[in-house]
Write a protein that holds these residues in place. Structure first.
Motif, PDB file in Angstrom:
ATOM      1  N   THR A 134      19.551  40.067  37.653  1.00 22.35           N
ATOM      2  CA  THR A 134      19.802  41.491  37.938  1.00 22.35           C
ATOM      3  C   THR A 134      20.124  42.244  36.644  1.00 22.35           C
ATOM      4  OG1 THR A 134      20.685  40.856  40.095  1.00 22.35           O
ATOM      5  CG2 THR A 134      21.232  43.058  39.315  1.00 22.35           C
ATOM      6  N   ASN A 226      27.106  49.989  38.148  1.00 22.81           N
ATOM      7  CA  ASN A 226      27.559  48.973  39.110  1.00 22.81           C
ATOM      8  C   ASN A 226      28.637  49.500  40.053  1.00 22.81           C
ATOM      9  OD1 ASN A 226      26.076  46.640  38.288  1.00 22.81           O
ATOM     10  ND2 ASN A 226      27.403  46.480  36.484  1.00 22.81           N
ATOM     11  N   ILE A 251      29.957  49.691  43.828  1.00 22.04           N
ATOM     12  CA  ILE A 251      30.944  48.933  44.603  1.00 22.04           C
ATOM     13  C   ILE A 251      32.156  49.772  44.991  1.00 22.04           C
ATOM     14  CG2 ILE A 251      32.186  47.967  42.601  1.00 22.04           C
ATOM     15  CD1 ILE A 251      32.294  45.287  44.227  1.00 22.04           C
ATOM     16  N   TYR A 254      31.891  50.595  48.679  1.00 13.70           N
ATOM     17  CA  TYR A 254      31.409  49.638  49.684  1.00 13.70           C
ATOM     18  C   TYR A 254      32.341  49.498  50.893  1.00 13.70           C
ATOM     19  CZ  TYR A 254      27.825  47.986  46.381  1.00 13.70           C
ATOM     20  OH  TYR A 254      26.757  47.900  45.514  1.00 13.70           O
ATOM     21  N   PHE A 279      17.306  49.753  42.071  1.00 14.75           N
ATOM     22  CA  PHE A 279      16.458  48.556  42.189  1.00 14.75           C
ATOM     23  C   PHE A 279      17.191  47.464  42.951  1.00 14.75           C
ATOM     24  CE2 PHE A 279      18.304  45.482  39.123  1.00 14.75           C
ATOM     25  CZ  PHE A 279      19.244  46.301  38.501  1.00 14.75           C
ATOM     26  N   ILE A 280      16.397  46.604  43.577  1.00 18.16           N
ATOM     27  CA  ILE A 280      16.924  45.414  44.260  1.00 18.16           C
ATOM     28  C   ILE A 280      16.271  44.209  43.587  1.00 18.16           C
ATOM     29  CG2 ILE A 280      16.908  44.113  46.440  1.00 18.16           C
ATOM     30  CD1 ILE A 280      18.869  46.441  46.463  1.00 18.16           C
TER      31      ILE A 280
HETATM   32  N1  LIG Z   1      20.656  45.788  42.954  1.00 24.06           N
HETATM   33  C1  LIG Z   1      20.751  44.467  43.031  1.00 24.06           C
HETATM   34  O1  LIG Z   1      19.785  43.752  43.295  1.00 24.06           O
HETATM   35  C2  LIG Z   1      22.087  43.825  42.783  1.00 24.06           C
HETATM   36  C3  LIG Z   1      22.226  42.439  42.598  1.00 24.06           C
HETATM   37  C4  LIG Z   1      23.496  41.915  42.305  1.00 24.06           C
HETATM   38  C5  LIG Z   1      24.591  42.762  42.249  1.00 24.06           C
HETATM   39  N2  LIG Z   1      24.415  44.096  42.460  1.00 24.06           N
HETATM   40  C6  LIG Z   1      25.525  45.038  42.344  1.00 24.06           C
HETATM   41  O2  LIG Z   1      26.047  44.910  41.040  1.00 24.06           O
HETATM   42  C7  LIG Z   1      27.425  45.231  41.053  1.00 24.06           C
HETATM   43  C8  LIG Z   1      28.209  44.084  40.422  1.00 24.06           C
HETATM   44  O3  LIG Z   1      27.994  42.913  41.176  1.00 24.06           O
HETATM   45  P1  LIG Z   1      28.577  41.521  40.678  1.00 24.06           P
HETATM   46  O4  LIG Z   1      27.986  40.473  41.529  1.00 24.06           O
HETATM   47  O5  LIG Z   1      28.422  41.425  39.222  1.00 24.06           O
HETATM   48  O6  LIG Z   1      30.111  41.663  41.061  1.00 24.06           O
HETATM   49  P2  LIG Z   1      31.327  41.510  40.068  1.00 24.06           P
HETATM   50  O7  LIG Z   1      31.246  42.659  39.109  1.00 24.06           O
HETATM   51  O8  LIG Z   1      31.347  40.142  39.521  1.00 24.06           O
HETATM   52  O9  LIG Z   1      32.599  41.669  41.002  1.00 24.06           O
HETATM   53  C9  LIG Z   1      32.970  42.873  41.525  1.00 24.06           C
HETATM   54  C10 LIG Z   1      33.842  43.678  40.542  1.00 24.06           C
HETATM   55  O10 LIG Z   1      33.749  45.049  40.892  1.00 24.06           O
HETATM   56  C11 LIG Z   1      34.914  45.711  40.459  1.00 24.06           C
HETATM   57  N3  LIG Z   1      35.383  46.612  41.525  1.00 24.06           N
HETATM   58  C12 LIG Z   1      35.718  46.273  42.784  1.00 24.06           C
HETATM   59  N4  LIG Z   1      36.113  47.373  43.468  1.00 24.06           N
HETATM   60  C13 LIG Z   1      36.031  48.410  42.589  1.00 24.06           C
HETATM   61  C14 LIG Z   1      36.312  49.803  42.684  1.00 24.06           C
HETATM   62  N5  LIG Z   1      36.746  50.354  43.825  1.00 24.06           N
HETATM   63  N6  LIG Z   1      36.132  50.578  41.593  1.00 24.06           N
HETATM   64  C15 LIG Z   1      35.686  50.032  40.435  1.00 24.06           C
HETATM   65  N7  LIG Z   1      35.389  48.721  40.279  1.00 24.06           N
HETATM   66  C16 LIG Z   1      35.573  47.928  41.356  1.00 24.06           C
HETATM   67  C17 LIG Z   1      35.979  44.651  40.176  1.00 24.06           C
HETATM   68  O11 LIG Z   1      36.182  44.583  38.770  1.00 24.06           O
HETATM   69  P3  LIG Z   1      37.309  45.472  38.023  1.00 24.06           P
HETATM   70  O12 LIG Z   1      38.450  44.572  37.740  1.00 24.06           O
HETATM   71  O13 LIG Z   1      36.584  45.913  36.811  1.00 24.06           O
HETATM   72  O14 LIG Z   1      37.684  46.595  38.951  1.00 24.06           O
HETATM   73  C18 LIG Z   1      35.326  43.366  40.648  1.00 24.06           C
HETATM   74  O15 LIG Z   1      35.702  42.263  39.883  1.00 24.06           O
HETATM   75  C19 LIG Z   1      27.797  45.512  42.501  1.00 24.06           C
HETATM   76  O16 LIG Z   1      27.727  46.900  42.722  1.00 24.06           O
HETATM   77  C20 LIG Z   1      26.691  44.813  43.268  1.00 24.06           C
HETATM   78  O17 LIG Z   1      26.500  45.344  44.541  1.00 24.06           O
HETATM   79  C21 LIG Z   1      23.196  44.632  42.736  1.00 24.06           C
END
Ligand SMILES: NC(=O)c1ccc[n+]([C@@H]2O[C@H](COP(=O)([O-])OP(=O)(O)OC[C@H]3O[C@@H](n4cnc5c(N)ncnc54)[C@H](OP(=O)(O)O)[C@@H]3O)[C@@H](O)[C@H]2O)c1
Length: 341
Positions: A134, A226, A251, A254, A279-280
């Motif tokens: 990603t 993100n 996020i 969410y 993108f997905i």
């Molecule tokens: N489009 C796609 O295909 C795809 C694929 C994978 C992931 N994603 C997206 O990519 C993003 C990151 O995913 P990841 O798997 O890498 O997760 P991650 O960043 O490892 O874990 C989530 C992190 O988001 C932060 N967070 C949680 N609630 C929050 C809030 N209200 N405000 C600000 N930050 C917050 C936290 O970090 P802090 O300590 O920094 O707050 C948490 O550790 C997500 O939005 C996810 O849905 C999209």
């Protein structure tokens, strides 16, 4: 017959998910049929997108989880029985299915063989797996960096964001990133090589806009989104002419029951000719070989660092998942379910 324990979704959360939304059950699995494999699950992934699957009435690219039924998601496992020539007993595999349980029977086509000597098995759920792909897709295919440009990554200390930042540096960019604690900010600057990291909890739109402008007086060329919310508004204030934004996730919204109001300054994308693309990652699976060819050597050479937050045991899976929305994970959140045989 093989027994498996499974974590179930007992109720759809309204707002923040909590332990009472999850249950567990033990069931017998059928023997694998032709074209199937029986996997002992060693590691499972918890990912933010799973929260979207807990909204039964929202149209999405992926179907919702069913109430009272087991959850599912990415897993690394070891093949116990194979009825497909692609796999032999003992092989290590990764797939998008098989998580939230300790054994799984599924089509061999859902799995890919992985090499435990190249990287720790859990890395195939993180930096070398879906989140890593990603980060690479968002940067290389959407933002398309040029040397000397400026990148801002929100959620920078997470699974996706931490690689996005380091790839930005690899491509010769000045990189800013944001995270939710002093420890994460320090890691980003000292370990990941980010030029300037922000604790977004210490900022509002005005102060973040000012802080970004000090680092990037000519504006931000690439934005890896993100998180959403306040930071998006600050980026829309500071985006450069011809800026490119890869919308990966948001996020911060969410667990909202009602959508947040949009940013007040979207009009800036018009005058500055900004491109925004969502993108997905599953639509880019054909690029896995290109991703692996570029990122695996960086990892092997120690040019890419990654962190993991490991939860021990299947029972901890709900805590691991909930922790994503509390910022409890540093790097990739994974659950260790069993040791290899
Ligand atoms: N489009 C796609 O295909 C795809 C694929 C994978 C992931 N994603 C997206 O990519 C993003 C990151 O995913 P990841 O798997 O890498 O997760 P991650 O960043 O490892 O874990 C989530 C992190 O988001 C932060 N967070 C949680 N609630 C929050 C809030 N209200 N405000 C600000 N930050 C917050 C936290 O970090 P802090 O300590 O920094 O707050 C948490 O550790 C997500 O939005 C996810 O849905 C999209």
């Amino acid at each position: 017959m093989t027994e498996t324990r499974q974590i179930t979704l007992e109720d759809y959360p309204a707002g923040m998910p909590a332990p009472e939304h999850f249950g567990h059950r033990t069931v017998d699995l059928p023997d694998p049929q032709d074209g199937e494999v029986l996997i002992r699950v060693l590691w499972m992934s918890v990912d933010p997108y799973m929260r979207g699957r807990m909204r039964p009435n929202v149209k999405s690219y992926i179907p919702p989880f069913q109430k009272g039924e087991p959850l599912d998601g990415g897993a690394v496992g070891q093949v116990i029985k194979s009825k497909d020539p692609k796999f032999a007993e003992g092989d290590f595999v990764v797939g998008f299915a098989g998580g939230w349980r300790d054994h799984h029977v599924g089509p061999a086509s859902a799995y890919t063989k992985v090499d435990p000597n190249l990287a720790p098995l859990s890395a195939y759920l993180g930096v070398l797996g879906m989140p890593g792909l990603t980060a690479w897709v968002g940067l290389s295919q959407i933002i398309k960096p040029k040397e000397g440009e400026v990148l801002y990554v929100s959620g920078a200390a997470g699974a996706v964001g931490s690689l996005a930042c380091q790839l930005g540096k690899h491509y010769g960019m000045t990189v800013m990133g944001s995270a939710g604690s002093a420890e994460k900010v320090e890691w980003l600057e000292k370990e990941a090589g980010v030029d300037k990291a922000f604790n977004y909890k210490e900022h509002d739109v005005v102060s973040l806009t000012k802080a970004i402008s000090e680092i990037a007086p000519k504006g931000v060329d690439g934005y890896f989104e993100n998180v959403g919310g306040m930071q998006l508004e600050a980026i829309l204030n500071t985006v450069a002419f011809g800026g490119r934004m890869a919308f990966c996730g948001m996020i911060s919204g969410y667990n909202n029951d009602k959508p947040e109001p949009g940013p007040s300054n979207l009009i800036n994308i018009v005058g500055r000719g900004v491109m925004i693309q969502g993108f997905i990652v599953s639509n880019y699976m054909n690029l896995v070989p290109q991703f692996a060819a570029e990122v695996a050597p960086l990892l092997a050479a120690g040019k890419v660092k990654f962190e993991e937050t490991i939860y021990e045991g299947l029972d901890k899976a709900p805590d691991a998942f909930i922790g994503l929305f509390r910022g409890e994970n540093f790097g990739k959140a994974v659950v260790k379910i069993a040791e290899p045989a």
